[in-house]
Design a protein around this motif. Structure first.
Motif, PDB file in Angstrom:
ATOM      1  N   ILE A   1       0.960  -1.380   0.076  1.00 15.25           N
ATOM      2  CA  ILE A   1       0.463   0.022   0.132  1.00 15.25           C
ATOM      3  C   ILE A   1       0.547   1.068   0.405  1.00 15.25           C
ATOM      4  O   ILE A   1       0.481   2.381  -0.695  1.00 15.25           O
ATOM      5  N   GLU A   2       2.027   1.128   0.579  1.00 20.66           N
ATOM      6  CA  GLU A   2       3.486   2.405   0.651  1.00 20.66           C
ATOM      7  C   GLU A   2       3.681   2.524   0.048  1.00 20.66           C
ATOM      8  O   GLU A   2       3.796   3.917  -1.500  1.00 20.66           O
ATOM      9  N   GLN A   3       3.691   1.824  -1.760  1.00 17.68           N
ATOM     10  CA  GLN A   3       4.245   1.371  -2.592  1.00 17.68           C
ATOM     11  C   GLN A   3       3.054   2.325  -3.976  1.00 17.68           C
ATOM     12  O   GLN A   3       3.155   3.055  -4.277  1.00 17.68           O
ATOM     13  N   ILE A   4       1.995   1.820  -3.726  1.00 14.44           N
ATOM     14  CA  ILE A   4       0.769   2.016  -4.313  1.00 14.44           C
ATOM     15  C   ILE A   4       0.993   3.939  -4.081  1.00 14.44           C
ATOM     16  O   ILE A   4       0.955   4.667  -5.155  1.00 14.44           O
TER      17      ILE A   4
ATOM     18  N   PRO B   1       4.892   6.658   3.931  1.00 14.09           N
ATOM     19  CA  PRO B   1       4.127   5.656   4.556  1.00 14.09           C
ATOM     20  C   PRO B   1       2.683   5.217   5.236  1.00 14.09           C
ATOM     21  O   PRO B   1       2.923   6.831   5.576  1.00 14.09           O
ATOM     22  N   ILE B   2       2.396   4.602   5.192  1.00  8.85           N
ATOM     23  CA  ILE B   2       1.861   4.148   6.282  1.00  8.85           C
ATOM     24  C   ILE B   2       1.613   3.650   7.587  1.00  8.85           C
ATOM     25  O   ILE B   2       2.547   2.937   7.563  1.00  8.85           O
ATOM     26  N   THR B   3       1.201   3.973   8.611  1.00  2.72           N
ATOM     27  CA  THR B   3       1.484   2.758   9.557  1.00  2.72           C
ATOM     28  C   THR B   3       0.305   1.372   9.915  1.00  2.72           C
ATOM     29  O   THR B   3      -1.194   1.876   9.915  1.00  2.72           O
ATOM     30  N   ILE B   4       1.003   0.555  10.777  1.00  6.60           N
ATOM     31  CA  ILE B   4      -0.405  -0.118  10.821  1.00  6.60           C
ATOM     32  C   ILE B   4      -0.411  -0.020  12.446  1.00  6.60           C
ATOM     33  O   ILE B   4      -0.139  -0.402  13.834  1.00  6.60           O
ATOM     34  N   GLN B   5      -1.759   0.668  12.884  1.00  2.66           N
ATOM     35  CA  GLN B   5      -2.061   0.626  14.398  1.00  2.66           C
ATOM     36  C   GLN B   5      -2.760   0.124  14.865  1.00  2.66           C
ATOM     37  O   GLN B   5      -2.969  -0.109  15.875  1.00  2.66           O
ATOM     38  N   LYS B   6      -3.369  -0.995  14.419  1.00  3.64           N
ATOM     39  CA  LYS B   6      -4.077  -1.902  15.267  1.00  3.64           C
ATOM     40  C   LYS B   6      -4.237  -3.517  14.634  1.00  3.64           C
ATOM     41  O   LYS B   6      -4.997  -3.428  13.480  1.00  3.64           O
ATOM     42  N   ILE B   7      -4.914  -4.289  15.033  1.00  2.00           N
ATOM     43  CA  ILE B   7      -5.333  -5.904  14.324  1.00  2.00           C
ATOM     44  C   ILE B   7      -5.823  -6.590  15.399  1.00  2.00           C
ATOM     45  O   ILE B   7      -5.666  -6.566  16.360  1.00  2.00           O
ATOM     46  N   ASP B   8      -7.114  -7.115  14.553  1.00  2.00           N
ATOM     47  CA  ASP B   8      -8.186  -7.271  15.153  1.00  2.00           C
ATOM     48  C   ASP B   8      -8.152  -9.157  14.678  1.00  2.00           C
ATOM     49  O   ASP B   8      -7.509  -9.245  13.344  1.00  2.00           O
ATOM     50  N   TYR B   9      -8.153  -9.915  15.362  1.00  2.00           N
ATOM     51  CA  TYR B   9      -7.545 -11.023  14.855  1.00  2.00           C
ATOM     52  C   TYR B   9      -8.613 -12.365  15.618  1.00  2.00           C
ATOM     53  O   TYR B   9      -8.947 -12.759  16.877  1.00  2.00           O
ATOM     54  N   SER B  10      -9.412 -13.008  14.682  1.00  2.00           N
ATOM     55  CA  SER B  10      -9.876 -14.447  14.968  1.00  2.00           C
ATOM     56  C   SER B  10      -9.701 -15.147  13.924  1.00  2.00           C
ATOM     57  O   SER B  10      -9.763 -14.996  12.927  1.00  2.00           O
TER      58      SER B  10
ATOM     59  N   GLU C   1      -5.842  -3.618  -9.250  1.00  2.00           N
ATOM     60  CA  GLU C   1      -4.892  -4.208  -9.031  1.00  2.00           C
ATOM     61  C   GLU C   1      -4.136  -3.404  -7.677  1.00  2.00           C
ATOM     62  O   GLU C   1      -3.328  -4.338  -7.562  1.00  2.00           O
ATOM     63  N   ILE C   2      -5.307  -3.352  -6.681  1.00  2.00           N
ATOM     64  CA  ILE C   2      -4.119  -3.095  -5.265  1.00  2.00           C
ATOM     65  C   ILE C   2      -4.618  -4.138  -4.195  1.00  2.00           C
ATOM     66  O   ILE C   2      -4.231  -4.942  -4.379  1.00  2.00           O
TER      67      ILE C   2
ATOM     68  N   VAL D   1      -6.446  -1.593  10.726  1.00  3.79           N
ATOM     69  CA  VAL D   1      -6.274  -0.224  10.635  1.00  3.79           C
ATOM     70  C   VAL D   1      -4.645   0.646  10.133  1.00  3.79           C
ATOM     71  O   VAL D   1      -4.095   0.599  10.490  1.00  3.79           O
ATOM     72  N   PHE D   2      -5.134   0.487   8.649  1.00  4.56           N
ATOM     73  CA  PHE D   2      -4.180   1.618   8.143  1.00  4.56           C
ATOM     74  C   PHE D   2      -4.160   2.733   7.856  1.00  4.56           C
ATOM     75  O   PHE D   2      -5.367   3.546   7.981  1.00  4.56           O
ATOM     76  N   HIS D   3      -3.546   3.677   9.105  1.00  5.99           N
ATOM     77  CA  HIS D   3      -3.150   4.921   9.021  1.00  5.99           C
ATOM     78  C   HIS D   3      -1.888   5.483   8.182  1.00  5.99           C
ATOM     79  O   HIS D   3      -0.877   5.419   8.807  1.00  5.99           O
TER      80      HIS D   3
END
Length: 186
Positions: A15-18, A22-31, A102-103, A158-160
């Motif tokens: 996503i940063e290349q697109i 720069p972006i950050t991953i702020q949170k990940i929810d997983y199940s 494409e993304i 969350v991509f910020h």
């Protein structure tokens, strides 16, 4: 979760290349659900964009990248020229949808490569397909899709970034052998 974090890190890089920002991953929810399906809740009956990439190779499965209509607008605004954004022609609509697939192609390829390397398997993504459904239909669509697989893995990140702030859902539907291979390596 190490595998998911690695996959999302690769998705973030794509996503940063697109965006060329720069972006950050702020949170990940997983199940992980093997029995009861995960329920997605959206605030209204707006369009939801489900991008599906089938897995082929040593293991079979499907991966989905799910965006709300608002997130698709943010992506388009951050990445497409203003002339395309203002154009309502069929050609411009096709360009916007083509850009979205494409993304997905880039993000899915990055995550699939991470999974393949981690598991020591040959895994490849098929050409992505885009399904636009009403938000009230998302759960039924995914439930029908999951009938052919043993395990469904859900994660939301969350991509910020400066140009983009989105929270896509990632859904992986895989054969039981996929999870067995992860347990074997871990």
């Amino acid at each position: 979760t190490k595998l998911i974090n690695g996959g999302l890190s690769m998705a973030k890089t794509s996503i940063e290349q697109i965006l060329q920002s720069p972006i950050t991953i702020q949170k990940i929810d997983y199940s992980k659900n093997s029995e009861a399906p995960h329920r997605y809740e959206y605030p209204s009956n707006s369009n939801v964009h489900l991008l599906k990439t089938g897995l082929m190779g040593d293991l079979k499965g499907s991966c989905y990248l799910i965006f709300t209509a608002e997130e698709v607008e943010k992506i388009n605004k951050a990445c497409l020229p203003e002339a395309v954004l203002k154009d309502d022609s069929d050609q411009a609509k096709m360009m916007k949808m083509g850009f979205l697939t494409e993304i997905d192609n880039m993000v899915a390829a990055a995550v699939i490569t991470e999974f393949a390397n981690f598991l020591g398997l040959e895994l490849f993504g098929m050409v992505p397909s885009l399904h636009v459904v009403k938000s009230l239909e998302v759960n039924n669509y995914l439930s029908e899709e999951s009938e052919q697989f043993d395990t469904v893995i859900h994660f939301k990140a969350v991509f910020h970034g400066q140009e983009l702030d989105i929270t896509p859902h990632f859904v992986w539907m895989v054969q039981k052998e996929f999870m067995n291979k992860i347990k074997e390596i871990s």
